[in-house]
Design a protein around this motif. Structure first.
Motif, mmCIF file in Angstrom:
data_model
loop_
_atom_site.group_PDB
_atom_site.id
_atom_site.type_symbol
_atom_site.label_atom_id
_atom_site.label_comp_id
_atom_site.label_asym_id
_atom_site.label_seq_id
_atom_site.Cartn_x
_atom_site.Cartn_y
_atom_site.Cartn_z
ATOM 1 N N ASP A 1 0.768 -1.172 0.028
ATOM 2 C CA ASP A 1 -0.096 0.063 -0.011
ATOM 3 C C ASP A 1 0.865 1.330 0.047
ATOM 4 O OD1 ASP A 1 -2.417 -1.273 0.053
ATOM 5 O OD2 ASP A 1 -2.564 -1.359 2.236
ATOM 6 N N GLU A 2 1.938 1.275 0.838
ATOM 7 C CA GLU A 2 2.665 2.137 0.822
ATOM 8 C C GLU A 2 3.513 2.659 -0.454
ATOM 9 O OE1 GLU A 2 6.898 3.944 3.165
ATOM 10 O OE2 GLU A 2 5.519 2.380 4.188
ATOM 11 N N ILE B 1 2.071 1.897 -3.502
ATOM 12 C CA ILE B 1 1.440 2.357 -4.233
ATOM 13 C C ILE B 1 1.105 3.677 -4.121
ATOM 14 C CG2 ILE B 1 -1.166 2.054 -4.986
ATOM 15 C CD1 ILE B 1 0.408 -0.120 -6.097
ATOM 16 N N GLN B 2 1.082 4.205 -2.995
ATOM 17 C CA GLN B 2 0.721 5.541 -2.559
ATOM 18 C C GLN B 2 2.224 6.367 -3.123
ATOM 19 O OE1 GLN B 2 -2.071 6.978 -1.750
ATOM 20 N NE2 GLN B 2 -2.705 4.803 -1.963
ATOM 21 N N ASN B 3 3.209 5.946 -2.950
ATOM 22 C CA ASN B 3 4.651 6.496 -3.440
ATOM 23 C C ASN B 3 4.281 6.806 -4.984
ATOM 24 O OD1 ASN B 3 5.464 7.288 -0.808
ATOM 25 N ND2 ASN B 3 6.677 5.089 -0.861
ATOM 26 N N LEU C 1 1.913 6.736 -6.878
ATOM 27 C CA LEU C 1 0.769 7.661 -7.403
ATOM 28 C C LEU C 1 1.056 9.020 -6.950
ATOM 29 C CD1 LEU C 1 -2.463 5.759 -5.859
ATOM 30 C CD2 LEU C 1 -1.757 5.879 -8.431
ATOM 31 N N GLY C 2 1.898 9.407 -5.963
ATOM 32 C CA GLY C 2 2.636 10.603 -5.735
ATOM 33 C C GLY C 2 3.475 11.047 -6.917
ATOM 34 N N ASN D 1 -5.591 1.367 -9.145
ATOM 35 C CA ASN D 1 -5.534 2.689 -8.533
ATOM 36 C C ASN D 1 -5.191 4.032 -9.227
ATOM 37 O OD1 ASN D 1 -5.514 2.430 -5.243
ATOM 38 N ND2 ASN D 1 -4.502 0.498 -6.200
ATOM 39 N N THR D 2 -4.838 3.677 -10.605
ATOM 40 C CA THR D 2 -4.737 4.510 -11.528
ATOM 41 C C THR D 2 -5.182 4.218 -12.888
ATOM 42 O OG1 THR D 2 -3.101 6.001 -12.681
ATOM 43 C CG2 THR D 2 -2.461 3.759 -12.220
#
Length: 148
Positions: free
Chosen positions: A49-50, A52-54, A56-57, A96-97
């Motif tokens: 999850d972390e 993926i978030q990185n 996406l950033g 997620n994208t």
């Protein structure tokens, strides 16, 4: 969405390249015109999850138009256990994208990256190897896109 053919990949805009690993994920980004590829600091994987978030950033910050992910295949072209994990990561990322994601075979990119990095301490090599591999993956993908 995960693409199966480079013909469907966007023809312009910045591309993000990822060299996924169990502990680290190498990152490289092209410029708008895809003339230059820039190595970014690799991401350390604590949780999926972390990561993926990185990613996406980075996508938002750099206004990415497409994603290339290195696919580690055996020399005979078959999937390894790592290949399956990379495909699973790509599937989660695609959920997620809306950006198109494409794979490129990454055989020998780590060896090529090691040659490019040169003689450095083991610590420095570990800090750079995955992102330099992502750079090589992206350069190869850009070459393939230009041929189409």
């Amino acid at each position: 969405m995960i693409l199966s053919d480079y013909k469907d990949f966007p023809r312009n805009g910045r591309i993000l390249s990822l060299d996924w690993g169990l502990r680290r994920c190498g990152v490289a980004v092209s410029d708008e015109n895809r003339n230059f590829v820039f190595v970014r600091p690799q991401l350390y994987i604590k949780t999926q999850d972390e990561l993926i978030q990185n990613v996406l950033g980075i996508i938002a910050e750099d206004k990415i138009s497409g994603i290339v992910i290195g696919l580690p295949l055996y020399s005979d072209g078959t999937d390894s256990d790592t290949t399956k994990m990379v495909r699973e990561f790509a599937k989660i990322l695609s959920n997620n994208t809306d950006l198109p994601i494409i794979f490129i075979e990454e055989n020998l990119t780590s060896a090529t990256a090691q040659e490019e990095i040169g003689r450095k301490s083991i610590t420095k090599i570990k800090q750079e190897l995955d992102s330099v591999s992502a750079k090589i993956i992206l350069e190869n993908a850009i070459s393939m896109l230009r041929r189409i």
